[in-house]
Design a protein around this motif. Structure first.
Motif, PDB file in Angstrom:
ATOM      1  N   SER A  12      -1.779  34.449  21.250  1.00 53.52           N
ATOM      2  CA  SER A  12      -2.446  35.284  20.233  1.00 53.52           C
ATOM      3  C   SER A  12      -3.465  36.221  20.874  1.00 53.52           C
ATOM      4  O   SER A  12      -4.019  37.090  20.196  1.00 53.52           O
ATOM      5  N   GLY A  13      -3.731  36.038  22.176  1.00 53.17           N
ATOM      6  CA  GLY A  13      -4.626  36.977  22.872  1.00 53.17           C
ATOM      7  C   GLY A  13      -6.027  36.446  23.090  1.00 53.17           C
ATOM      8  O   GLY A  13      -6.929  37.226  23.399  1.00 53.17           O
ATOM      9  N   THR A  16      -7.334  37.319  26.640  1.00 47.71           N
ATOM     10  CA  THR A  16      -7.497  38.765  26.833  1.00 47.71           C
ATOM     11  C   THR A  16      -8.711  39.278  26.053  1.00 47.71           C
ATOM     12  O   THR A  16      -9.534  40.033  26.582  1.00 47.71           O
ATOM     13  N   ARG A 125       5.005  37.890  23.848  1.00 46.32           N
ATOM     14  CA  ARG A 125       3.825  38.006  24.705  1.00 46.32           C
ATOM     15  C   ARG A 125       3.819  36.930  25.790  1.00 46.32           C
ATOM     16  O   ARG A 125       3.492  37.198  26.943  1.00 46.32           O
ATOM     17  N   ARG A 129       4.009  37.332  29.977  1.00 39.39           N
ATOM     18  CA  ARG A 129       2.652  37.171  30.543  1.00 39.39           C
ATOM     19  C   ARG A 129       2.689  36.875  32.043  1.00 39.39           C
ATOM     20  O   ARG A 129       3.505  36.093  32.510  1.00 39.39           O
ATOM     21  N   HIS A 140       0.674  41.750  31.132  1.00 39.38           N
ATOM     22  CA  HIS A 140       1.983  41.600  30.482  1.00 39.38           C
ATOM     23  C   HIS A 140       2.919  42.608  31.131  1.00 39.38           C
ATOM     24  O   HIS A 140       2.517  43.764  31.341  1.00 39.38           O
ATOM     25  N   SER A 199      -4.438  40.407  15.057  1.00 36.74           N
ATOM     26  CA  SER A 199      -4.416  40.572  16.516  1.00 36.74           C
ATOM     27  C   SER A 199      -3.060  41.056  17.027  1.00 36.74           C
ATOM     28  O   SER A 199      -2.699  40.838  18.167  1.00 36.74           O
ATOM     29  N   ALA A 203      -4.943  45.385  22.638  1.00 36.01           N
ATOM     30  CA  ALA A 203      -6.034  44.460  22.964  1.00 36.01           C
ATOM     31  C   ALA A 203      -7.421  45.107  22.812  1.00 36.01           C
ATOM     32  O   ALA A 203      -8.354  44.473  22.303  1.00 36.01           O
TER      33      ALA A 203
END
Ligand code: AMP
Length: 216
Positions: A12-13, A16, A125, A129, A140, A199, A203
């Motif tokens: 989900s980030g 980052t 994602r 990664r 990514h 999200s 980013a």
């Protein structure tokens, strides 16, 4: 000291977004996964071998091991700092421990940010990664490639694909998330701390939304 919890499925980030927020003064990114990977790399004990095995399978590491690691970290932080917790807590027991730990070190949990992303986006994602073997920066292959393929922009370290980002491990990690971690959304909503952030976007845009919502 302020604590902001980042919630969200694998991919989900959280890492980052936390690393972008940590570009602000006195904001520190604390990733339980990075701390565990570091511990497992450097300590050859039965507990660290057990942790490494759980991580390889995409299962959760024993609560006591993670709690202890996080408490050590909280105690080492300065009173004026804001900590962005990425990956901890991951179940209700850890969330209860975090409340106790925060009280011990005099910290306030001021928000829990839920990074919402549809499952197909999470899977793509995670498949693409790549992580720096030296400084743990995330990339990514398509959405956020390094300037030179396979090399970290920040420190020149080699990039690698995490073993638990392989498709069968990803399935298991998403199952663990649905089974244990998702419940934390209600946990923090009931404490009036939950902030929902879409999200799916880029980013930088997501990090700016989070910063406006919880760091202003
Ligand atoms: P992450 O880097 O957050 O994706 O975490 C990688 C792996 O570390 C997870 O799949 C778990 O095996 C382990 N891990 C990280 N944080 C925790 C936690 N809070 N509790 C238990 N295991 C964790």
């Amino acid at each position: 000291m302020k604590i902001i919890v980042l919630l969200g499925a694998p991919g989900s980030g959280k890492g980052t977004i936390a690393s972008r927020l940590a570009r602000c003064d006195a904001v520190r990114h604390v990733s339980s996964g990075d701390l565990l990977r570091e511990r497992v790399r450097h300590a050859d004990t039965p507990a660290s071998r057990e942790a490494a095995e759980a991580m390889r399978k995409g299962a959760l590491v024993d609560d006591h091991v993670v709690d202890e690691l996080m408490l050590e970290h909280l105690q080492a932080c300065a009173p004026g700092e804001t900590l962005i917790l990425d990956g901890y807590p991951r179940n209700e027991r850890q969330a209860a421990t975090l409340e106790e730990e925060a009280a011990i070190v005099g910290a306030d949990i001021t928000a829990a940010v839920w990074l919402e992303v549809p499952e197909p986006v999470l899977i793509s994602r995670l498949a693409g990664r790549r992580v720096c073997s030296v400084c743990a920066a995330n990339y990514h292959v398509e959405n956020m490639p390094p300037r030179v393929e396979g090399i970290c922009d920040r420190c020149g370290g080699k990039l690698y694909q995490r073993e638990d980002d392989q498709p069968e491990k990803v399935d298991h990690r998403l199952h663990v998330y649905r089974d244990q971690t998702r419940a934390l959304i209600d946990w923090y909503a009931s404490r009036k701390l939950l902030v929902r952030i879409d999200s799916k976007k880029d980013a930088d845009e997501t990090a700016a939304c989070v910063a406006r919502a919880v760091l202003a």
